[in-house]
Every structure is written in C-alpha cells, then in structure tokens.
Design a protein around this motif. Structure first.
Motif, PDB file in Angstrom:
ATOM      1  N   LEU A  95      35.677  37.523  40.911  1.00 54.42           N
ATOM      2  CA  LEU A  95      36.670  36.484  40.673  1.00 54.42           C
ATOM      3  C   LEU A  95      36.041  35.103  40.569  1.00 54.42           C
ATOM      4  N   THR A 162      43.095  31.598  32.836  1.00 59.79           N
ATOM      5  CA  THR A 162      42.622  31.632  34.218  1.00 59.79           C
ATOM      6  C   THR A 162      43.094  30.422  35.005  1.00 59.79           C
ATOM      7  N   ILE A 257      40.769  41.740  36.736  1.00 61.52           N
ATOM      8  CA  ILE A 257      41.841  41.471  37.693  1.00 61.52           C
ATOM      9  C   ILE A 257      42.408  42.768  38.263  1.00 61.52           C
ATOM     10  N   THR A 260      39.673  44.353  40.687  1.00 59.55           N
ATOM     11  CA  THR A 260      39.547  43.631  41.957  1.00 59.55           C
ATOM     12  C   THR A 260      40.831  43.725  42.770  1.00 59.55           C
TER      13      THR A 260
END
Length: 350
Positions: A95, A162, A257, A260
């Motif tokens: 991230l 983002t 995304i 994670t």
C-alpha cells in the motif's frame, strides 16, 4: 558504497539471500524461545524434545502438562503470530507503493476499521451465542465489505483514484469508529473485557482449527502479492509513468487492494487490531534490502513475523499470569517511528 543520481551516497544494501537466511534463523530461534516462556515455563531443552517428538518419537520423561501447553497453547498462537505479522507487513509495503505515501498502512483502505465493526458487533450482538468462529467471520466479512464500499465510492480512474480513495477511506473509517464506539457503549462488563483485548490485539484464542481455516487465505494472498512485485516496482514511478509504460493501472490497483484487503482482513479477524506493523516494518526493510519489491516483500514478511512473535512473547511474560495486549508493544515501537517519518518528510519538503 554507491553514488546516487542526485550526487549523494547510498548505503550498501545487504544481499537478499543473507537477509532472508538471517531473518529466518532469528525467527526460528525466537519461536522456540517464545514457546518456552509464559505463565507456565517450560525448560528450553524440553521444548526442543517436544517439538521434535513427532519426528523422532516421544519421550516418557517429558511432563504431559508441558506437552499439552506446548502443542495446544503455545505453538498455535506462535504460528498465527507468524502469519499475522507477515500479512500486515507485506500489506503495508504494497500500500505504501500503491499510494506512493510512506505513511500508508493496511488501515488506509478501510480493512481494519471495517473488521473492527464486524468483530465488535458480533461480540456485542451475538452475546452468549457467539462461537469461536462468529467473531472472526464477522470481522473478515465486514473488513472486505468496507474495502469494497470505499473502492466503489472512490470510483478510481486511471491516474487519480488513489488520492480520492485515501480521502474516502478516512471518511468511512471515521464512520466505522463511530459504530465501534456505539457498540462499546452498549456492551456489558464481560463483553467490554473482550472488546478491549480484541481492539488492542491478542493471539490468546488461537487454536489448531483456526490455523487450518486461515492458512489457505494467507498462502493464497502471499502468492498473489509476490506475483505483483514487478507491478509494484512500476507503480512506484508514479501512475502516469506506469500508464505510459503500458501498465493497466486501474486493474493493477484493484488487484493490489483486493489482495492486501484479503490478507489484512484475515489477520485482523483472528488477532484483532495490531497497529504499526504495516507502517514500521517495510521502512526498515527498505533500508536493509532496497526498494525493489522482489526483495522487499519476503523480507518484510519475515520481519513482520519477528515483530509480532516478539511482542506476543513480551505480552505473556511481563505481567504473569495476565496478558498485556500486543498492540501496546507494537504501538510503543511504531508511534516514535511514525513521528520520525513525519519529521523526515517535513525536512525533505522544506
């Protein structure tokens, strides 16, 4: 020593093989020591004999109490700590590269806050009907659901998603914290004690059934993350540059995304909220092995496991027979490091 493009001097990075081998040796030694310590102490040599007994056969001189403590209590929680620490650390590394932000951690996409709502809601609403699977399942489902909500609300485009996702994540995370506060307010005394330990992190309820259930999630997530290492290297150049190099930024962002979120939701579901692991560990590993994700991700996984296993050992030994929440130890390490990062960024910008 090598010379950087800006004219400065870079430190000599450790070879990846040296770092990984050293990390695994440290982790293995720490795991064995951690098995021996706690409210019930087991002699280190007996621990080694107990751990080797499935291979070389049992020893009648060993205490059955010690055998039970090692295999039924200590080994499951330590193995869970290894998986949780590794998952949080590599999620943080991913991230930070995705958002191009050194202060990013797994909570930034809403997994931690969503999982907190699911777990706290299950503890309070299920009450005496809650089984050992209700709270982890509630945390896991809610964590993924909130991450999906943030992604839909942000509607990330090619190059601007983002930043918008970060802002939406902060807003949704605040709403989740309000729900957690409400559930905490209506909880009874017995539920409050469970809530406190869950919100600060604990491996005390780990067992073999949970390990069997969660292991496939961690293995799948780890494989997917390692396959994304080249994609992460490209994304660190910036989303516009990555797009020019032919990378499908939107699809790559979604894959990172989802992966994670899967890892973090599983970690939070079974161990509670353990902060700062995903923030601190990747920075230390970048200093040792460099920014390349092929080296950074496995190194971060090992270092994250070391940190959580060490914190768990400390939580069981500093005030026996009670346990101190793991999150207190990781916060003690992470908070000063977080301030250091902020001050460093301030000096760099100025």
């Amino acid at each position: 020593m090598t010379r950087s493009e800006s004219g400065g001097t870079d430190i000599r990075r450790l070879p990846l093989a040296v770092t990984l081998i050293a990390g695994l040796v440290i982790l293995a030694g720490l795991m064995v020591v951690s098995v021996s310590i706690g409210p019930v102490r087991v002699v280190l040599t007996d621990v080694v004999h107990i751990l080797l007994s499935p291979v070389f056969g049992g020893d009648d001189s060993l205490s059955q109490r010690d055998v039970s403590v090692v295999w039924q209590l200590r080994v499951p929680r330590i193995l869970l700590g290894v998986m949780v620490g590794g998952a949080l650390a590599i999620s943080g590394a991913c991230l930070q590269s995705l958002f191009n932000n050194p202060l990013a951690d797994p909570g930034i996409v809403g997994v931690t806050s969503g999982a907190s709502v699911g777990a706290v809601g299950a503890i309070v609403l299920a009450g005496g009907f809650a089984s050992q699977w209700v709270v982890p399942l509630g945390a896991f489902v809610a964590g993924l659901a909130v991450t999906g909500l943030i992604y839909v609300l942000a509607r990330p485009g090619r190059t601007t998603g983002t930043a918008r996702m970060l802002l939406v994540g902060i807003a949704v995370g605040s709403a989740c914290q309000a729900l957690v506060g409400f559930f905490t307010y209506i909880a009874d005394d017995s539920q409050l004690q469970t809530l406190v330990f869950w919100q600060m992190g604990s491996l005390g309820r780990a067992n073999w059934a949970q390990l069997v259930g969660v292991l496939p999630i961690f293995l799948i997530g780890l494989v997917l993350v390692l396959r994304l290492s080249k994609t992460l290297d490209v994304l660190t150049l910036g989303e516009r540059q990555a797009q020019h190099l032919g990378l499908n930024v939107k699809l790559s962002r979604l894959a990172i995304i989802v992966t994670t979120a899967l890892l973090t939701a599983a970690a939070v579901a079974f161990a509670g909220s353990i902060g700062f692991v995903g923030l601190v560990v990747p920075h230390i590993m970048r200093f040792l092995v460099g920014p390349g994700h092929k080296a950074l991700l496995p190194a971060s996984a090992i270092a994250g496991a070391v940190l959580v296993v060490a914190a768990d050992a400390a939580s069981r030994t500093l005030n026996p027979p009670t346990e101190i929440p793991i999150g207190l130890f990781t916060a003690a390490v992470g908070a000063p490091f977080f301030l250091f990062l902020i001050l460093r960024e301030k000096r760099r910008i100025s």
